[in-house]
Scaffold this active site. Structure first.
Site, PDB file in Angstrom:
ATOM      1  N   ARG A   1       0.763  -1.130   0.016  1.00  0.00           N
ATOM      2  CA  ARG A   1      -0.025   0.141   0.070  1.00  0.00           C
ATOM      3  C   ARG A   1       0.971   1.260   0.097  1.00  0.00           C
ATOM      4  NH1 ARG A   1      -4.502  -0.883   4.475  1.00  0.00           N
ATOM      5  NH2 ARG A   1      -5.209   1.125   3.500  1.00  0.00           N
TER       6      ARG A   1
ATOM      7  N   ASP B   1     -15.025   2.582   2.503  1.00  0.00           N
ATOM      8  CA  ASP B   1     -15.083   1.232   2.997  1.00  0.00           C
ATOM      9  C   ASP B   1     -16.465   0.592   3.111  1.00  0.00           C
ATOM     10  OD1 ASP B   1     -12.481   1.839   3.850  1.00  0.00           O
ATOM     11  OD2 ASP B   1     -12.983   1.988   6.176  1.00  0.00           O
TER      12      ASP B   1
ATOM     13  N   LYS C   1      -9.645  -8.181  11.855  1.00  0.00           N
ATOM     14  CA  LYS C   1      -8.861  -6.760  11.624  1.00  0.00           C
ATOM     15  C   LYS C   1      -9.761  -5.614  12.097  1.00  0.00           C
ATOM     16  CE  LYS C   1      -6.432  -4.242   8.020  1.00  0.00           C
ATOM     17  NZ  LYS C   1      -6.689  -3.100   8.019  1.00  0.00           N
TER      18      LYS C   1
HETATM   19  O1  LIG Z   1      -8.625   7.769   8.525  1.00  0.00           O
HETATM   20  C1  LIG Z   1      -9.124   6.510   8.757  1.00  0.00           C
HETATM   21  O2  LIG Z   1      -9.360   6.036  10.296  1.00  0.00           O
HETATM   22  C2  LIG Z   1      -9.346   5.612   7.478  1.00  0.00           C
HETATM   23  C3  LIG Z   1      -9.191   6.362   6.444  1.00  0.00           C
HETATM   24  C4  LIG Z   1      -9.939   5.718   5.139  1.00  0.00           C
HETATM   25  O3  LIG Z   1      -8.722   5.483   4.243  1.00  0.00           O
HETATM   26  P1  LIG Z   1      -8.223   6.319   3.274  1.00  0.00           P
HETATM   27  O4  LIG Z   1      -8.122   7.614   3.526  1.00  0.00           O
HETATM   28  O5  LIG Z   1      -6.935   5.617   2.754  1.00  0.00           O
HETATM   29  O6  LIG Z   1      -9.236   6.064   2.094  1.00  0.00           O
HETATM   30  C5  LIG Z   1     -10.654   4.163   5.374  1.00  0.00           C
HETATM   31  O7  LIG Z   1     -10.616   3.476   4.308  1.00  0.00           O
HETATM   32  C6  LIG Z   1      -9.967   3.471   6.323  1.00  0.00           C
HETATM   33  O8  LIG Z   1     -10.674   2.354   6.992  1.00  0.00           O
HETATM   34  C7  LIG Z   1      -9.818   4.302   7.923  1.00  0.00           C
HETATM   35  C1  LIG Z   2      -8.825   0.133   4.757  1.00  0.00           C
HETATM   36  C2  LIG Z   2      -8.846   0.298   6.136  1.00  0.00           C
HETATM   37  O1  LIG Z   2      -8.140   0.148   7.234  1.00  0.00           O
HETATM   38  P1  LIG Z   2      -6.780   0.812   7.283  1.00  0.00           P
HETATM   39  O2  LIG Z   2      -6.475   1.860   5.946  1.00  0.00           O
HETATM   40  O3  LIG Z   2      -6.412   1.461   8.427  1.00  0.00           O
HETATM   41  O4  LIG Z   2      -5.804  -0.426   6.967  1.00  0.00           O
HETATM   42  C3  LIG Z   2     -10.198  -0.532   6.476  1.00  0.00           C
HETATM   43  O5  LIG Z   2     -10.413  -0.819   7.942  1.00  0.00           O
HETATM   44  O6  LIG Z   2     -11.081  -0.982   5.657  1.00  0.00           O
END
Ligand SMILES: O=C(O)C1=C[C@@H](OP(=O)(O)O)[C@@H](O)[C@H](O)C1
Ligand SMILES: C=C(OP(=O)(O)O)C(=O)O
Length: 410
Positions: free
Chosen positions: A112, A293, A390
């Site tokens: 990632r 999400d 998770k």
């Molecule tokens: O800041 C956060 O708590 C999150 C931001 C989001 O990610 P992205 O900003 O990478 O889309 C989301 O998908 C992730 O599950 C949690």
């Molecule tokens: C993308 C997610 O979390 P993170 O980016 O924190 O791995 C998620 O919870 O779907």
């Protein structure tokens, strides 16, 4: 592996697990704040455990409900497991530590992207090193931060911005944000910063964070993302009440309430709970840019809705799995009529059949496919269902509480 047997109807209630996003932020702000920070109702799951371990390594004495810190950060070796939030926030915070930190992770997290955050740190005068450019493991040579203005590209993840906002709480920083996705997650960060007495002034796309932080107490609300799986199950199969959700929250995935109404479900929002009831469902076009999400469970909702549903957001492929591909492969396996797009999925109402389903170690794919399997013809097997730990370790327990082991199972 877990077997999912189809149901005829569903009617019951669950309590939403605490929010993952708020729990991560509360723990990190506890580290950055001098003294004791109490955290009420934290989410205990694999991702937040990665953060708890990270803030301990950075120098705090931390338990789930209490973080004690000098407010200073020491260099550390961090294993973020598979938590993107932990990795990105740790990278940002390690800029404060005097010396070399190593941030690493496991599984898909190593694939990632981290590049835009590393670039922002480099622009602030912090050196970083990677084996593979822009990916974990990352070495951060923290210490002196030479500038107080930085520009960051938010086109892949809002977590880069959250990381810099937390950094700003200690050093004072103006952050110019370009092209942000998942924007409402920035609001969640701003809300927790406010709770920690950090002042942020906004000027268009620039956030001016004024140095100063005093976190004392956080109360973590219920998680709309986790709740969304059961709310959608209510819309497709009967009726479900989810308790513990705050209707005034800024969580991005609260959008599920309006989306369910758009699809045609009955949605009741009351003090302390949300109830969703089945009605005629009609496919919609949804831009998932602000709430990525929700994509997996919206794809399932699309398969159960009349006509066509189109779901789009270009950053869906940068998560624990390539979520577009993972949903397309598994739903196709179940007989769904769909087309994979560059930035999403087009799916029509489909007669789903039971199948062996591979969530590709992605918790949200596993939970979405489980809900899909409840209405399929025949049994399904979900491989590696333990990946739900998770974010939602009690997912299958809550499901069992709603549908039972037998009885209502068809
Ligand atoms: O800041 C956060 O708590 C999150 C931001 C989001 O990610 P992205 O900003 O990478 O889309 C989301 O998908 C992730 O599950 C949690
Ligand atoms: C993308 C997610 O979390 P993170 O980016 O924190 O791995 C998620 O919870 O779907």
């Amino acid at each position: 592996m877990i077997e999912i047997t189809p149901i005829e109807t569903i009617d019951g209630k669950i309590r939403a697990p605490p929010s993952k996003s708020y729990t991560h932020r509360a723990l990190f702000l506890g580290l950055l704040s001098e003294g004791k920070t109490k955290i009420e109702n934290p989410l205990i799951c694999k991702d937040t455990l990665a953060t708890l371990n990270a803030i301990r390594k950075f120098g705090s004495e931390a338990e789930w409900n209490l973080v004690e810190s000098s407010g200073k950060v020491k260099p550390a070796e961090i294993n973020a497991l598979e938590s993107g939030t932990t990795a990105r926030l740790s990278i940002g915070i390690s800029a404060l530590a005097n010396g070399e930190s190593v941030i690493d992770g496991e599984g898909s997290l190593r694939r990632r992207p981290m590049g835009p955050l590393l670039k922002a740190l480099n622009d602030l005068g912090i050196k970083t090193k990677t084996k593979s450019s822009g990916f974990l493991p990352v070495r951060v040579f923290g210490g002196e931060i030479k500038r107080d203005y930085v520009r960051v590209d938010g086109g892949i993840s809002s977590q880069f911005i959250t990381a810099l906002l937390l950094l700003g709480a200690r050093i004072g920083l103006s952050i110019e944000v370009l092209n942000p996705v998942s924007k409402p997650y920035i609001e969640v960060t701003l809300r927790t910063l406010k709770r920690a007495n950090v002042k942020v002034r906004r000027d268009g796309g620039v956030f001016h964070v004024i140095q100063g932080i005093k976190a004392r107490h956080f109360s973590v609300p219920g998680d709309y993302s986790s709740a969304s799986f059961f709310l959608v199950a209510g819309a497709i199969f009967g009726k479900i009440r989810v308790e513990g959700l705050d209707r005034n929250d800024v969580q991005p995935d609260k959008a599920i309430l309006d989306l369910l109404r758009d699809f045609g479900a009955k949605v009741k929002v009351a003090r302390g709970y949300v109830e969703v009831e089945r009605d005629e469902l009609v496919g919609q076009e949804v831009d998932c840019r602000d709430f990525p999400d929700l994509f997996p469970i919206l794809a399932v909702l699309g398969a159960y809705s009349e006509g066509r549903t189109v779901l789009r957001a270009k950053h869906l492929r940068y998560k624990e799995s390539d979520r577009v591909r993972a949903m397309a492969l598994n739903l196709t396996n179940m007989g769904a009529k769909l087309k994979e797009l560059d930035d999403g999925l087009m799916i029509s109402k489909s007669e789903l059949r039971g199948a062996v389903l591979n969530p590709q170690n992605d918790h949200r794919i596993a939970m979405a496919l489980t809900i899909a399997a409840l209405g399929a013809k025949g049994r399904s097997l979900i491989l590696n269902e333990g990946c739900v730990k998770k974010s939602y370790p009690k997912f299958f327990e809550d499901l069992k509480g709603l549908i039972g082991d037998d009885g209502k199972n068809a």
